[in-house]
Design a protein around this motif. Sequence first.
Motif, PDB file in Angstrom:
ATOM      1  N   ALA A  62       0.768  -1.185   0.077  1.00  0.00           N
ATOM      2  CA  ALA A  62       0.023   0.058  -0.053  1.00  0.00           C
ATOM      3  C   ALA A  62       0.920   1.327  -0.137  1.00  0.00           C
ATOM      4  O   ALA A  62       0.407   2.200  -0.859  1.00  0.00           O
ATOM      5  N   ALA A  63       2.043   1.175   0.760  1.00  0.00           N
ATOM      6  CA  ALA A  63       2.903   2.561   0.865  1.00  0.00           C
ATOM      7  C   ALA A  63       3.616   2.577  -0.803  1.00  0.00           C
ATOM      8  O   ALA A  63       3.429   3.848  -1.031  1.00  0.00           O
ATOM      9  N   PHE A  64       3.880   1.764  -1.217  1.00  0.00           N
ATOM     10  CA  PHE A  64       4.330   1.696  -2.584  1.00  0.00           C
ATOM     11  C   PHE A  64       3.375   2.275  -3.656  1.00  0.00           C
ATOM     12  O   PHE A  64       3.598   3.192  -4.372  1.00  0.00           O
ATOM     13  N   ALA A  65       2.432   1.797  -3.495  1.00  0.00           N
ATOM     14  CA  ALA A  65       1.093   2.193  -4.325  1.00  0.00           C
ATOM     15  C   ALA A  65       0.802   3.623  -3.925  1.00  0.00           C
ATOM     16  O   ALA A  65       0.646   4.345  -5.100  1.00  0.00           O
ATOM     17  N   ARG A  66       0.855   4.146  -3.223  1.00  0.00           N
ATOM     18  CA  ARG A  66       0.592   5.666  -2.648  1.00  0.00           C
ATOM     19  C   ARG A  66       1.880   6.403  -3.135  1.00  0.00           C
ATOM     20  O   ARG A  66       1.691   7.347  -3.813  1.00  0.00           O
ATOM     21  N   PHE A  67       2.994   5.812  -2.976  1.00  0.00           N
ATOM     22  CA  PHE A  67       3.873   6.384  -3.627  1.00  0.00           C
ATOM     23  C   PHE A  67       4.150   6.566  -5.148  1.00  0.00           C
ATOM     24  O   PHE A  67       4.235   7.732  -5.648  1.00  0.00           O
ATOM     25  N   ALA A  68       3.774   5.594  -5.725  1.00  0.00           N
ATOM     26  CA  ALA A  68       3.507   5.401  -7.323  1.00  0.00           C
ATOM     27  C   ALA A  68       2.347   6.639  -7.756  1.00  0.00           C
ATOM     28  O   ALA A  68       2.457   6.963  -8.920  1.00  0.00           O
ATOM     29  N   VAL A  85       7.367   6.509   6.296  1.00  0.00           N
ATOM     30  CA  VAL A  85       6.353   7.293   7.091  1.00  0.00           C
ATOM     31  C   VAL A  85       4.895   7.087   6.557  1.00  0.00           C
ATOM     32  O   VAL A  85       3.952   6.619   7.243  1.00  0.00           O
ATOM     33  N   THR A  86       5.006   6.720   5.193  1.00  0.00           N
ATOM     34  CA  THR A  86       3.539   6.313   4.686  1.00  0.00           C
ATOM     35  C   THR A  86       2.955   4.999   5.291  1.00  0.00           C
ATOM     36  O   THR A  86       2.130   4.765   5.678  1.00  0.00           O
ATOM     37  N   ALA A  87       4.094   4.013   5.298  1.00  0.00           N
ATOM     38  CA  ALA A  87       3.658   2.580   5.866  1.00  0.00           C
ATOM     39  C   ALA A  87       3.260   2.577   7.228  1.00  0.00           C
ATOM     40  O   ALA A  87       2.367   2.164   7.855  1.00  0.00           O
ATOM     41  N   ARG A  88       4.055   3.475   8.160  1.00  0.00           N
ATOM     42  CA  ARG A  88       3.605   3.866   9.530  1.00  0.00           C
ATOM     43  C   ARG A  88       2.536   4.340   9.700  1.00  0.00           C
ATOM     44  O   ARG A  88       1.291   3.814  10.550  1.00  0.00           O
ATOM     45  N   ASN A  89       1.950   5.417   8.858  1.00  0.00           N
ATOM     46  CA  ASN A  89       0.810   5.966   8.964  1.00  0.00           C
ATOM     47  C   ASN A  89      -0.415   5.055   8.434  1.00  0.00           C
ATOM     48  O   ASN A  89      -1.390   5.177   9.146  1.00  0.00           O
TER      49      ASN A  89
END
Length: 191
Positions: A62-68, A85-89
């Motif tokens: 999910a973090a990589f998807a948001r980054f992309a 930070v994205t993954a932690r959130n």
Amino acid sequence: MSNSPVGSLPIDQSGRPAPSGGGRSHAVAIEELYRTYWKDLCQQLRRAFGSGPPEPEDVAQAAFARFAELGEAVQVRNPRALLLVTARNIVLDHKRRNGRHAAYARSMQAELLNAGQDDISPERALLDMERLEIVRRAIDQLPHKQKVVLSLHRHRGYTYQQIVQETGWSYGDVYRQMESALASLSEALKS
């Protein structure tokens, strides 16, 4: 953790890497980040939050998807930090939602346990029947996957792992479907 060959990743408004001397595409840049940081991100999540739920691999994905999906012009100087930070959130948001559902379930259980024999009345029986009908209608409105997961878990007593084996869906998907189903039922009862 080894030093990344990716360095900073300029991204234009379309979500693609801004033109640079290397001329690599956004997909290639994300793939490089994935190969470079995937294992470390999963390890960091597992160390900080345990094995799940949510599973570290699902959160990392999910973090990589948001980054992309970054759509505005942004200069990412430290992609690893942004991913962490994205993954932690994502994990913290999940835990907050799950905590609210658990608190509601505990309050409902306490209410039912505190209802003694003296509390049984025609009015109470009618209210309970109305609540049961609300839940039944809410279940009828659930998407197919949520109905299947809810039925297997609540009615047949399957664990999430058994549901995964029965349906072939991922553990993370089964968990998300159950969470969504319970949230829908909770909302229906609050209305």
